[in-house]
Design an enzyme around this catalytic site. Structure first.
Site, PDB file in Angstrom:
ATOM      1  N   CYS A  99     -10.362  -5.918   4.835  1.00  0.00           N
ATOM      2  CA  CYS A  99      -9.121  -6.583   4.413  1.00  0.00           C
ATOM      3  C   CYS A  99      -8.816  -7.809   5.253  1.00  0.00           C
ATOM      4  O   CYS A  99      -8.209  -8.767   4.768  1.00  0.00           O
ATOM      5  CB  CYS A  99      -7.958  -5.591   4.488  1.00  0.00           C
ATOM      6  SG  CYS A  99      -8.118  -4.185   3.378  1.00  0.00           S
ATOM      7  N   GLU A 114      -0.309  -2.190   1.503  1.00  0.00           N
ATOM      8  CA  GLU A 114      -1.168  -3.193   2.136  1.00  0.00           C
ATOM      9  C   GLU A 114      -2.146  -3.671   1.074  1.00  0.00           C
ATOM     10  O   GLU A 114      -3.007  -2.919   0.615  1.00  0.00           O
ATOM     11  CB  GLU A 114      -1.937  -2.628   3.325  1.00  0.00           C
ATOM     12  CG  GLU A 114      -2.789  -3.705   4.007  1.00  0.00           C
ATOM     13  CD  GLU A 114      -3.680  -3.190   5.102  1.00  0.00           C
ATOM     14  OE1 GLU A 114      -4.883  -3.539   5.097  1.00  0.00           O
ATOM     15  OE2 GLU A 114      -3.184  -2.440   5.959  1.00  0.00           O
TER      16      GLU A 114
END
Length: 472
Positions: free
Chosen positions: A279, A245
């Site tokens: 994020c 990720e």
């Protein structure tokens, strides 16, 4: 000043490399601890411990593993205030925000336990009438290298670790060198068999050998695109799995039919909470021309609720994690202004100690500006005015990133069209909403590998089919 050690085979271990790194308070700029830089020998010792421990851990009954892992959630809950304080000290988020996200991690851990109880680790998939029997067993992959980011250390561990351990794997955990102290305390609190979770501290001198170790079967990494590429290459060259990720530059689309004030407040939260160091923070805002003037005014007003604070127990904006991150954020803002953007709020470096940066609203931004094409990871909300929803979708897809997106619209056709945005997760009319059973995989630069719900268990296991012939 506190000096940290690795934790290998259940005990504190001094690094083979005597060099250390400072952990700097983002509030005061003072050194609050030192950690080892890490070494290949340290990593090898941790992996060897995990290899030995994995044999016994994987042979334990699933119910026994689950019972032991249930105790982890209880322990973290008892130490919630302590862990939140450490996260605040090392990373800069106010304590209440740290507590909120750790509580969310605890809830996710317990949901993962429920999923582990129902996950088909052994499934009879024999077709009726088929001779013989076909059984698919999902077996652990072995040792996992888990490299976590600095922005939500404990929550990130909780979000990744449960499926790996429940499936019968063991883990070598490497936190970011920017915020390692809460991870170290987390591992100290674990009441699991020695070697099931090993901790290696350090920077790339620990990360690179972990990614390259032949006995690590799966690399699970969350962090920057640059480092993620290196981790992915290391995994691919050794024909091992990776779940990555990576960065995001998440768009928000605001349609003409929304409640302007309520939506501006929601966008402010998704842009500024944790000083934009999430994020899935909102980093590009596309608003329909019909409401743009009112929306921008409401966004500037909402930004006023996110004032910089030196109160660690408060609810304002804490500092960015370090000087480098603040310089990166300010460089994006300064470059945008040089190219013609206008700052409506914030945009200036504050005086005094610490790495604070104010909630910033920009207008007049264009696609070629760094703030629109790179990950800023700070409290910056750049606004672009569009003439149609379709134009907003096309602009949203104009970068190589594809982590998350948020769309505010009440038009059913536009809600359907939102599915064309390149993103792993698309929230409609509510950022960070629900989705316990959601499964997703990033686009492009934002990563590789499906995650969430059963996908986490799929990644943590290797399917093996047992085909038994029919007996006479």
């Amino acid at each position: 000043m506190e000096s940290q050690c690795h934790v290998i085979d259940g005990v504190a271990v001094v690094s083979t490399d005597p060099q250390t790194l400072p952990v700097v308070s983002p509030w005061t700029e003072e050194v609050i601890a030192r950690i080892p830089v890490g070494s290949a020998d340290d990593v090898d010792a941790a992996v060897r411990s995990a290899v030995v421990a994995q044999r016994d851990w994987s042979l334990r009954a699933l119910s026994e593993r689950i019972d032991l892992l249930a105790g982890v959630a209880d322990t973290v809950e008892r130490h919630l205030a302590e862990l939140a304080q450490i996260e605040s000290d090392e990373m800069g988020k106010p304590v209440p925000l740290a507590e909120q996200f750790i509580e969310g991690g605890i809830a996710g851990w317990r949901q993962g336990l429920d999923l582990a109880r129902s996950y088909p680790f052994v499934a009879d998939v024999t077709v009726p009438g088929e001779p013989g029997q076909t059984v698919v067993e999902r077996r652990p992959v072995g040792v996992v290298g888990l490299i976590i980011p600095w922005n939500f250390t404990v929550a990130s561990i909780l979000g990744s670790l449960l499926p790996l351990l429940a499936a019968g794997n063991t883990v070598v955990l490497k936190p970011s060198e920017k915020s390692p102290l809460s991870a170290a305390r987390f591992v100290q609190l674990l009441d699991l068999p020695p070697g099931v979770v090993n901790l290696v501290l350090g920077d790339a001198r620990a990360g690179r050998p972990l990614a390259a170790h032949d006995d690590v079967a799966l690399l699970h990494f969350t962090g920057s695109v640059e480092v993620g590429r290196a981790v992915g290459v290391a995994a691919a060259s050794r024909l091992k799995r990776s779940v990555l990720e990576l960065g995001g530059n998440d768009p928000v689309i605001v349609d003409a039919d929304v409640d302007v004030v309520a939506t501006a407040e929601a966008v402010a939260m998704s842009s500024f909470v944790n000083s934009g160091q999430i994020c899935t923070s909102s980093e590009r805002i596309y608003v329909h021309r019909d409401i743009a003037e009112d929306f921008v005014a409401a966004l500037v007003a909402a930004a006023g609720s996110y004032e910089l604070t030196a109160d660690r127990e408060g609810t304002g904006l804490g500092p960015l994690v370090d000087a480098r991150q603040r310089a990166h954020v300010h460089a994006h803002v300064a470059e945008a202004v040089e190219r013609g953007a206008t700052v409506l709020r914030g945009g200036a470096l504050p005086e005094g100690p610490g790495f604070g940066y104010p909630a910033t609203v920009l207008i007049g931004v264009t696609a070629e500006m760094r703030v629109m094409r790179e990950e800023t990871f700070g409290p910056v909300a750049p606004v672009v005015v569009v003439d149609s929803f379709d134009e907003a979708v096309e602009l949203a897809n104009g970068t190589g990133f594809g982590l998350a997106a948020t769309v505010y619209t009440h038009d059913p056709a536009h809600q359907q069209r939102a599915g064309d945005i390149h993103a792993a997760v698309i929230w409609i009319n509510g950022w960070q909403q629900g989705g316990v059973n959601a499964v997703s995989e990033p686009w492009g630069l934002s990563g590789v590998g499906a995650a969430g719900s059963v996908a986490d268990f799929d990644a943590a296991t290797r399917p093996v089919s047992l085909l038994r012939a029919a007996t006479a």
